[in-house]
Design a protein around this motif. Structure first.
Motif, PDB file in Angstrom:
ATOM      1  N   LEU A 106      48.771  16.425  26.334  1.00 16.22           N
ATOM      2  CA  LEU A 106      50.222  16.424  26.465  1.00 16.22           C
ATOM      3  C   LEU A 106      50.649  15.134  27.153  1.00 16.22           C
ATOM      4  CD1 LEU A 106      50.580  20.093  27.725  1.00 16.22           C
ATOM      5  CD2 LEU A 106      51.236  19.277  25.465  1.00 16.22           C
ATOM      6  N   PHE A 107      51.811  14.611  26.767  1.00 14.91           N
ATOM      7  CA  PHE A 107      52.264  13.344  27.339  1.00 14.91           C
ATOM      8  C   PHE A 107      53.099  13.597  28.588  1.00 14.91           C
ATOM      9  CE2 PHE A 107      55.023   9.565  27.651  1.00 14.91           C
ATOM     10  CZ  PHE A 107      54.035   8.588  27.681  1.00 14.91           C
ATOM     11  N   TYR A 108      52.645  13.025  29.720  1.00 13.02           N
ATOM     12  CA  TYR A 108      53.367  13.115  30.993  1.00 13.02           C
ATOM     13  C   TYR A 108      53.973  11.734  31.271  1.00 13.02           C
ATOM     14  CZ  TYR A 108      50.942  17.552  31.787  1.00 13.02           C
ATOM     15  OH  TYR A 108      50.467  18.835  31.680  1.00 13.02           O
ATOM     16  N   TYR A 109      55.282  11.605  31.072  1.00 13.14           N
ATOM     17  CA  TYR A 109      55.888  10.279  31.107  1.00 13.14           C
ATOM     18  C   TYR A 109      56.061   9.742  32.530  1.00 13.14           C
ATOM     19  CZ  TYR A 109      60.268  12.879  31.913  1.00 13.14           C
ATOM     20  OH  TYR A 109      61.244  13.713  32.410  1.00 13.14           O
ATOM     21  N   LYS A 110      55.914  10.579  33.560  1.00 14.09           N
ATOM     22  CA  LYS A 110      56.029  10.102  34.939  1.00 14.09           C
ATOM     23  C   LYS A 110      54.674   9.952  35.618  1.00 14.09           C
ATOM     24  CE  LYS A 110      60.674  11.870  35.939  1.00 14.09           C
ATOM     25  NZ  LYS A 110      61.484  12.744  36.836  1.00 14.09           N
ATOM     26  N   TYR A 111      53.616  10.426  34.991  1.00 18.54           N
ATOM     27  CA  TYR A 111      52.295  10.396  35.631  1.00 18.54           C
ATOM     28  C   TYR A 111      51.739   8.965  35.641  1.00 18.54           C
ATOM     29  CZ  TYR A 111      47.397  11.446  36.587  1.00 18.54           C
ATOM     30  OH  TYR A 111      46.140  11.481  37.134  1.00 18.54           O
ATOM     31  N   ILE A 112      51.114   8.586  36.752  1.00 18.82           N
ATOM     32  CA  ILE A 112      50.480   7.276  36.891  1.00 18.82           C
ATOM     33  C   ILE A 112      48.988   7.483  37.123  1.00 18.82           C
ATOM     34  CG2 ILE A 112      50.382   5.132  38.241  1.00 18.82           C
ATOM     35  CD1 ILE A 112      53.293   5.576  38.991  1.00 18.82           C
ATOM     36  N   GLY A 113      48.155   6.832  36.312  1.00 13.37           N
ATOM     37  CA  GLY A 113      46.713   7.019  36.455  1.00 13.37           C
ATOM     38  C   GLY A 113      45.913   6.033  35.621  1.00 13.37           C
ATOM     39  N   ARG A 114      44.668   6.412  35.331  1.00 18.53           N
ATOM     40  CA  ARG A 114      43.715   5.527  34.647  1.00 18.53           C
ATOM     41  C   ARG A 114      43.445   6.040  33.236  1.00 18.53           C
ATOM     42  NH1 ARG A 114      38.181   5.481  33.739  1.00 18.53           N
ATOM     43  NH2 ARG A 114      37.209   3.405  33.698  1.00 18.53           N
ATOM     44  N   CYS A 115      43.401   5.111  32.278  1.00 20.93           N
ATOM     45  CA  CYS A 115      43.081   5.442  30.896  1.00 20.93           C
ATOM     46  C   CYS A 115      41.567   5.416  30.718  1.00 20.93           C
ATOM     47  CB  CYS A 115      43.757   4.451  29.941  1.00 20.93           C
ATOM     48  SG  CYS A 115      43.274   4.631  28.210  1.00 20.93           S
ATOM     49  N   VAL A 116      40.990   6.493  30.177  1.00 19.24           N
ATOM     50  CA  VAL A 116      39.535   6.566  30.014  1.00 19.24           C
ATOM     51  C   VAL A 116      39.041   5.675  28.881  1.00 19.24           C
ATOM     52  CG1 VAL A 116      39.463   8.926  30.904  1.00 19.24           C
ATOM     53  CG2 VAL A 116      39.663   8.552  28.434  1.00 19.24           C
ATOM     54  N   ALA A 117      39.926   5.270  27.963  1.00 13.88           N
ATOM     55  CA  ALA A 117      39.500   4.484  26.805  1.00 13.88           C
ATOM     56  C   ALA A 117      39.343   3.006  27.138  1.00 13.88           C
ATOM     57  CB  ALA A 117      40.488   4.657  25.657  1.00 13.88           C
ATOM     58  N   GLY A 143      40.019   1.731  30.439  1.00 13.95           N
ATOM     59  CA  GLY A 143      39.656   1.557  31.841  1.00 13.95           C
ATOM     60  C   GLY A 143      40.764   1.010  32.723  1.00 13.95           C
ATOM     61  N   LYS A 144      41.944   0.742  32.165  1.00 14.70           N
ATOM     62  CA  LYS A 144      43.040   0.200  32.974  1.00 14.70           C
ATOM     63  C   LYS A 144      43.597   1.282  33.887  1.00 14.70           C
ATOM     64  CE  LYS A 144      44.490  -3.319  29.632  1.00 14.70           C
ATOM     65  NZ  LYS A 144      45.584  -3.767  28.749  1.00 14.70           N
ATOM     66  N   ASP A 145      43.906   0.875  35.124  1.00 14.99           N
ATOM     67  CA  ASP A 145      44.409   1.812  36.129  1.00 14.99           C
ATOM     68  C   ASP A 145      45.873   1.504  36.434  1.00 14.99           C
ATOM     69  OD1 ASP A 145      44.388   3.911  37.856  1.00 14.99           O
ATOM     70  OD2 ASP A 145      42.821   3.108  39.177  1.00 14.99           O
ATOM     71  N   GLY A 146      46.559   2.465  37.046  1.00 19.95           N
ATOM     72  CA  GLY A 146      47.953   2.263  37.440  1.00 19.95           C
ATOM     73  C   GLY A 146      48.926   2.301  36.285  1.00 19.95           C
ATOM     74  N   ILE A 147      48.561   2.942  35.181  1.00 21.77           N
ATOM     75  CA  ILE A 147      49.431   3.018  34.005  1.00 21.77           C
ATOM     76  C   ILE A 147      50.395   4.186  34.165  1.00 21.77           C
ATOM     77  CG2 ILE A 147      49.512   3.360  31.507  1.00 21.77           C
ATOM     78  CD1 ILE A 147      46.709   2.166  31.361  1.00 21.77           C
ATOM     79  N   LYS A 148      51.683   3.924  33.948  1.00 23.04           N
ATOM     80  CA  LYS A 148      52.688   4.985  34.017  1.00 23.04           C
ATOM     81  C   LYS A 148      52.946   5.536  32.625  1.00 23.04           C
ATOM     82  CE  LYS A 148      57.310   6.164  35.642  1.00 23.04           C
ATOM     83  NZ  LYS A 148      58.553   5.690  36.283  1.00 23.04           N
ATOM     84  N   GLY A 149      52.821   6.853  32.487  1.00 27.76           N
ATOM     85  CA  GLY A 149      52.994   7.506  31.194  1.00 27.76           C
ATOM     86  C   GLY A 149      51.668   7.640  30.487  1.00 27.76           C
ATOM     87  N   LEU A 150      51.059   8.834  30.549  1.00 25.24           N
ATOM     88  CA  LEU A 150      49.727   9.030  29.963  1.00 25.24           C
ATOM     89  C   LEU A 150      49.661  10.359  29.231  1.00 25.24           C
ATOM     90  CD1 LEU A 150      47.494   7.898  32.977  1.00 25.24           C
ATOM     91  CD2 LEU A 150      47.670   6.710  30.801  1.00 25.24           C
ATOM     92  N   PHE A 151      48.833  10.395  28.183  1.00 22.61           N
ATOM     93  CA  PHE A 151      48.447  11.660  27.570  1.00 22.61           C
ATOM     94  C   PHE A 151      47.365  12.275  28.453  1.00 22.61           C
ATOM     95  CE2 PHE A 151      50.239   9.343  24.024  1.00 22.61           C
ATOM     96  CZ  PHE A 151      50.947  10.318  23.347  1.00 22.61           C
ATOM     97  N   ARG A 152      47.565  13.525  28.866  1.00 19.35           N
ATOM     98  CA  ARG A 152      46.632  14.149  29.791  1.00 19.35           C
ATOM     99  C   ARG A 152      46.221  15.529  29.303  1.00 19.35           C
ATOM    100  NH1 ARG A 152      47.793  15.350  35.098  1.00 19.35           N
ATOM    101  NH2 ARG A 152      45.620  14.906  35.558  1.00 19.35           N
ATOM    102  N   LEU A 196      44.811   9.262  28.551  1.00 20.03           N
ATOM    103  CA  LEU A 196      44.883   8.137  27.612  1.00 20.03           C
ATOM    104  C   LEU A 196      46.269   7.536  27.645  1.00 20.03           C
ATOM    105  CD1 LEU A 196      43.191   9.373  24.300  1.00 20.03           C
ATOM    106  CD2 LEU A 196      42.345   7.598  25.824  1.00 20.03           C
ATOM    107  N   ASP A 197      46.358   6.195  27.613  1.00 12.63           N
ATOM    108  CA  ASP A 197      47.672   5.589  27.446  1.00 12.63           C
ATOM    109  C   ASP A 197      48.058   5.631  25.967  1.00 12.63           C
ATOM    110  OD1 ASP A 197      46.443   3.487  26.130  1.00 12.63           O
ATOM    111  OD2 ASP A 197      46.727   2.035  27.714  1.00 12.63           O
ATOM    112  N   HIS A 198      49.327   5.386  25.675  1.00 13.13           N
ATOM    113  CA  HIS A 198      49.812   5.558  24.305  1.00 13.13           C
ATOM    114  C   HIS A 198      49.177   4.565  23.339  1.00 13.13           C
ATOM    115  CE1 HIS A 198      52.427   1.984  24.005  1.00 13.13           C
ATOM    116  NE2 HIS A 198      52.665   2.156  25.275  1.00 13.13           N
ATOM    117  N   LYS A 199      48.821   3.378  23.824  1.00 13.57           N
ATOM    118  CA  LYS A 199      48.247   2.363  22.942  1.00 13.57           C
ATOM    119  C   LYS A 199      46.838   2.771  22.497  1.00 13.57           C
ATOM    120  CE  LYS A 199      48.587  -2.654  22.510  1.00 13.57           C
ATOM    121  NZ  LYS A 199      48.945  -3.906  23.210  1.00 13.57           N
TER     122      LYS A 199
END
Length: 757
Positions: free
Chosen positions: A508-519, A521-530, A538-541
C-alpha cells in the motif's frame, strides 16, 4: 497642528488631525513607522520632515495590554516578532503577516497593533470607528481570484463567508458580521452547564466541541478551566431544534448531552450536541446532517456514494485506500458500487479541492465514460473486446496472447517488450499491451493539485514531472498547468493494494511515510509502497521498474531480480560497467547467459524514449519538426552551443540542423545574479553590436556564431553554459512584455530637470 512628545524619535513630532494637513506635509505615499501601513489621520509627522510618520493609535499603544479575550497573560508590545528570520509571523486576528511592531503573548498569540486594539474595543463594546458606516450587503465578488477580495470576503470574527450584513471599515480593513460585532461577552449554553462561556481567542488551538473543527483565527466561546470551546456560529446554529437537508429523507432533531458519541454518518467521535433521526435510528454531528450523498473524488475513477451502514460481505477489502486503516461498516462511509472499495468520510472529504458534489444521481459522469478504445468491433464469449479501434492507431487492432511469437517487438504505449496479452495490427508493425489499450482517456489523480482531470496523450517527447525520465510513451497531461506525467507513475499511485515482485504480501502507498527503499537502497525517501505485515518498502520509481527489459548488447530479455543467492563474491559485479554491485539490491539478470547488471546500467538514461520519434521545438529555435537521434559514428556540432552531439539530440535532415537535448529546452529570457538587467538567448549575434566579446563570468571570448545570452541595454554577452551553470543563480522570465520591478528601482525618487544630453 500641535507639537507633541517624540515617542522615541530624535526630532519633535507634529500632530496632524485632518487629511489636508497630511497631504501638505507628505512628499508621496508614506507609511507608519510602527505598523508599516499607509498613514491616515490622526497621525504624527516629523517636524524636521525626515520622513517619520506614526499613527496616533500606534503611538499611544501601551507596552502591555490586558486583553479581555485573553485573560491568562498580558499582550506585550514588541518592536519585532520574536522568531527566527525565516519564520513568518502571522496575526491571529486578520491572518496577515506581521513585519514590524506587534503585540505578543508567550502562549504564541501575535497581533498587529491595530488588530489588538480593534478586538479590545469589541470586548469593551466601543466600536465608535464603525458608527458612521451603515450595515450593507457584501457585494464584493471573489471570482477574479484577487487576493485582496478573497480576504475581505471573510468575517474576521468567525472566519465564515460574509452573509447578510457586515460592518465595514475601509481605513483599517476590518470585516465583521453584525452579530460578531455585538456578541455578548458571556453566555450560558446547554452544552456546558458547569460554567458560563466567555468570548476569547482560541490560544490553545482547541477543536470545537460541536463541529470538531480546529480554527486558529477568530473568536470562540470557551471555558478555560474545562478546556472547552465552541465556534461562534456553532453556538447559534446548535440552537436549531430541527434541521432538514436534501441529503437525508427525514429531518434531524437536536439532542444535547454532555457525554461523547460516535457519529453514524462519518464514524468519528462527537460530544455535547448531536442530531438524531428517530426514523433511521442514527445520531450525527451537526455538520454531517448535510453530507453529500454522491461525490466525485480524485482518489477514485468512479462516483462514490454515502451510506450509513454497509454489509461486510459486499466488500473484498475493508482497508481504506487513503489511510489504509480498517473501515467500520457499522458507521457511515463512502463506497463505489462498481469496484466495491470503501472510504472513510473524514479522509475523502478532508481536502475540499479533491472532490466535487454530484447533484443528479441519474446523470452519468462524462469522466467515467471516456475510454481509449474508440470502438469495439468484436467480443469473445467472456466479453473481452477482441477487435477494436484505438485512438493511438488508424487501423483496427486484434487481441492475442501469443506472447512468445513477438518477444522481439515493443508495445507502442509503454515502449517495453511484449510480455503479456496484447493487441496487434495486421496491416503494419504495431503492438499495444492489453493494459495499455485499457488506460482511461481521462483520469482524476489525487496527487495533482489542479482541479481538471488529466488527459491521456502520445507521440510527444516530454519529461515526466515525477520520474524525470525523458519519454515519448503514453502519458497524462494537465491542460491547466501543462505538466506531463508518465502513465507508469499514474498507474502505480492509483489507490489500492498492489502486488510486487518477490514479495508475498500486498503493498500500500503511504504518501507521508519516510524510509528506505529495499530495491535501490536509498534512505530518507518520502512516499513509499509498504507492507503492513513486514518491513518492506519501495519507492514509486523502483515499484514501476520494467519486469523484463531488452538490453542492446544481449539477445535475450533481462529479468528484474530481487535477490542474489550466489554467495561467491566474485559474481557480485555488473557485467556492463564492470564495477561491484550490492547483492542485496535489485538488479537485472539473464539466466541463459549468466549476466547480471545494475538497473541503471541496463536502463541507461533514456529507457522510455524511442529513437526516430518526431519532436517539435519552439519556432524561434527551429521551424521544422525534428527527429530524435543518437549519433554513434560521427558527432556533428550542435547548432546552438557549437559543441559535438555525443548524446541524445534532435535533428532536422532537411536543414542539416542538429541540437542537443539540453540546449533545446533553454529559456529565452532569464534574470541572472550576474547582471542587473534581463538576459536574452540569441542563436547568432553580430560582432559589431558588442564592444567586448569576452564573457564577464569566465572572461573567455564568446563565439557569436553560436548561442549565447546577451543584455540588450548594456550590451554585454555571456557564455550559455556559464550563466546557466547553477540553478540558484538565475530565474526564468515567463512574460517577455512584463517589466521586472528590480530593473526600475532607482535611488532617485523624482527627476525635476534634465539637460540636453
Amino acid at each position: 497642528m500641535e507639537e507633541s512628545n517624540n515617542y522615541g524619535h530624535q526630532h519633535p513630532l507634529l500632530l496632524i488631525l485632518n487629511q489636508d494637513q497630511l497631504i501638505h506635509n507628505q512628499s508621496g505615499v508614506t507609511h507608519c513607522s510602527r505598523c508599516g501601513e499607509e498613514v491616515s489621520v490622526p497621525c504624527f509627522c516629523c517636524a524636521e520632515h525626515c520622513g517619520f510618520y506614526l499613527h496616533k493609535v500606534c503611538a499611544e499603544a501601551t507596552l502591555e495590554l490586558n486583553h479581555p479575550f485573553h485573560l491568562g497573560h498580558p499582550l506585550v508590545l514588541m518592536e519585532n516578532p520574536p522568531y527566527s528570520s525565516h519564520l513568518r509571523c502571522v496575526c491571529d486576528f486578520c491572518d496577515k503577516t506581521c513585519k514590524k511592531f506587534i503585540y505578543h503573548c508567550s502562549c504564541g498569540l501575535d497581533f498587529h497593533i491595530k488588530c489588538a486594539l480593534f478586538t479590545f474595543n469589541i470586548a469593551e463594546n466601543n466600536l465608535k470607528e464603525l458608527d458612521h458606516f451603515a450595515l450593507q450587503l457584501p457585494l464584493i465578488s471573489t471570482e477574479n481570484g484577487d487576493e485582496e477580495l478573497e480576504d475581505v470576503s471573510k468575517c474576521f470574527g468567525c472566519w465564515e463567508p460574509l452573509a447578510n450584513y457586515a460592518h465595514f471599515s475601509p481605513d483599517c480593513r476590518f470585516n465583521l458580521h453584525e452579530k460578531c460585532a455585538k456578541l455578548p461577552f458571556k453566555l450560558n449554553h446547554k452544552c456546558h452547564h458547569k460554567h458560563p462561556l466567555t468570548l476569547q481567542f482560541n490560544s490553545e488551538r482547541l477543536s470545537c466541541k460541536i463541529c470538531q473543527v480546529t480554527r486558529r483565527r477568530g473568536f470562540v466561546y470557551g471555558c478555560s478551566p474545562c478546556k472547552f470551546v465552541v465556534h461562534i456560529e456553532c453556538v447559534s446554529e446548535s440552537l436549531d431544534l430541527v434541521v432538514e437537508d436534501k441529503s437525508h429523507e427525514h429531518p434531524f432533531t437536536l439532542f444535547t448531552r454532555r457525554s461523547s458519541f460516535i457519529c453514524d454518518a462519518c464514524g468519528t467521535e462527537g460530544s455535547c450536541a448531536s442530531y438524531i433521526c428517530c426514523t433511521c435510528n442514527i445520531m450525527v454531528h451537526k455538520k454531517c446532517t448535510s453530507l453529500p450523498r454522491i461525490i466525485k473524488s480524485k482518489w477514485h475513477d468512479h462516483r462514490l456514494f454515502h451510506k450509513y451502514f454497509l454489509r461486510i460481505k459486499d466488500f473484498r477489502v475493508l482497508d481504506y485506500i487513503i489511510c489504509h486503516d480498517e473501515v467500520n461498516t457499522e458507521h457511515g462511509s463512502y463506497y463505489c458500487s462498481k469496484c466495491t472499495v470503501i472510504f472513510h468520510v473524514k479522509c475523502v472529504m478532508k481536502d475540499k479541492d479533491s472532490y466535487e458534489i454530484v447533484k443528479n444521481k441519474d446523470e452519468e459522469s462524462t469522466d467515467e465514460s471516456v475510454s481509449s478504445i474508440t470502438k469495439v468491433l468484436e467480443r469473445n464469449d467472456a466479453g473481452e473486446a477482441t477487435v477494436i479501434e484505438h485512438f493511438k492507431h488508424n487501423h483496427y487492432l486484434i487481441l492475442s496472447d501469443r506472447v512468445g511469437e513477438y518477444d522481439d517487438k515493443c508495445c507502442g504505449g509503454c515502449l517495453l517488450p511484449i510480455v503479456d496479452s496484447f493487441y496487434y495490427c495486421t496491416q503494419c508493425d504495431f503492438f499495444l499491451h492489453k493494459v495499455c489499450v485499457e488506460l482511461p482517456k481521462v483520469k482524476h489523480v489525487w496527487h495533482h493539485r489542479c482541479r481538471p482531470p488529466l488527459v491521456l496523450f502520445s507521440n510527444e517527447v516530454f519529461e515526466c514531472v515525477q520520474c524525470l525520465w525523458l519519454s515519448n510513451a503514453f502519458a497524462y497531461k494537465c491542460e491547466e498547468c501543462e505538466t506531463r506525467t508518465c502513465f507508469r507513475y499514474i498507474i502505480a499511485l492509483t489507490p489500492g493494494a498492489r502486488t510486487c515482485l518477490g514479495h508475498k504480501h500486498p503493498l500500500l502507498f503511504y504518501y507521508k511515510y519516510i524510509g528506505r527503499c529495499v530495491a535501490c537502497g536509498k534512505d530518507g525517501i518520502k512516499g513509499l509502497f509498504r507492507c503492513k505485515d513486514c518491513d518492506f518498502s519501495l519507492d514509486h520509481k523502483c515499484f514501476s521498474l520494467p519486469i523484463t527489459f531488452q538490453y542492446k548488447n544481449d539477445q535475450h530479455l533481462l529479468s528484474l531480480t530481487y535477490g542474489d543467492d550466489n554467495s561467491y563474491s566474485e559474481s557480485h559485479f555488473c557485467d556492463v560497467c564492470e564495477e561491484s554491485r550490492d547483492p542485496n539490491l535489485w538488479f537485472y539478470n539473464c539466466a541463459t547467459c549468466d549476466i547480471s547488471a545494475h538497473i541503471n546500467c541496463v536502463l541507461s538514461e533514456y529507457p522510455f524514449l524511442k529513437l526516430g520519434s518526431i519532436f517539435k521545438l519552439r519556432e524561434d529555435v527551429h521551424e521544422h519538426p525534428l527527429t530524435v537521434v543518437k549519433k554513434i559514428y560521427y558527432y556533428p556540432n550542435c547548432g546552438k552551443c557549437g559543441k559535438p552531439c555525443f548524446d541524445l539530440a534532435f535533428e532536422c535532415t532537411a536543414c542539416n540542423f542538429i541540437i542537443h537535448k539540453k540546449c533545446a529546452s533553454l529559456p529565452r529570457i532569464i534574470r541572472s545574479k550576474w547582471h542587473d538587467h534581463r538576459l536574452f538567448l540569441q542563436y547568432f549575434l553580430r560582432i559589431e553590436d558588442f564592444r567586448v566579446l569576452d564573457c564577464i563570468i569566465c572572461h573567455d571570448e564568446v563565439n557569436t556564431e553560436h548561442s549565447s545570452y546577451y543584455c540588450s541595454k548594456c550590451p554585454i554577452i555571456f557564455h550559455m553554459e556559464c550563466v546557466m551553470k547553477y540553478k540558484d543563480s538565475y530565474a526564468i522570465v515567463e512574460n517577455e512584455d512584463e517589466e521586472s520591478p528590480d530593473e526600475s528601482v532607482s535611488s532617485i525618487t523624482k527627476v525635476l530637470e534634465r539637460n540636453d544630453a
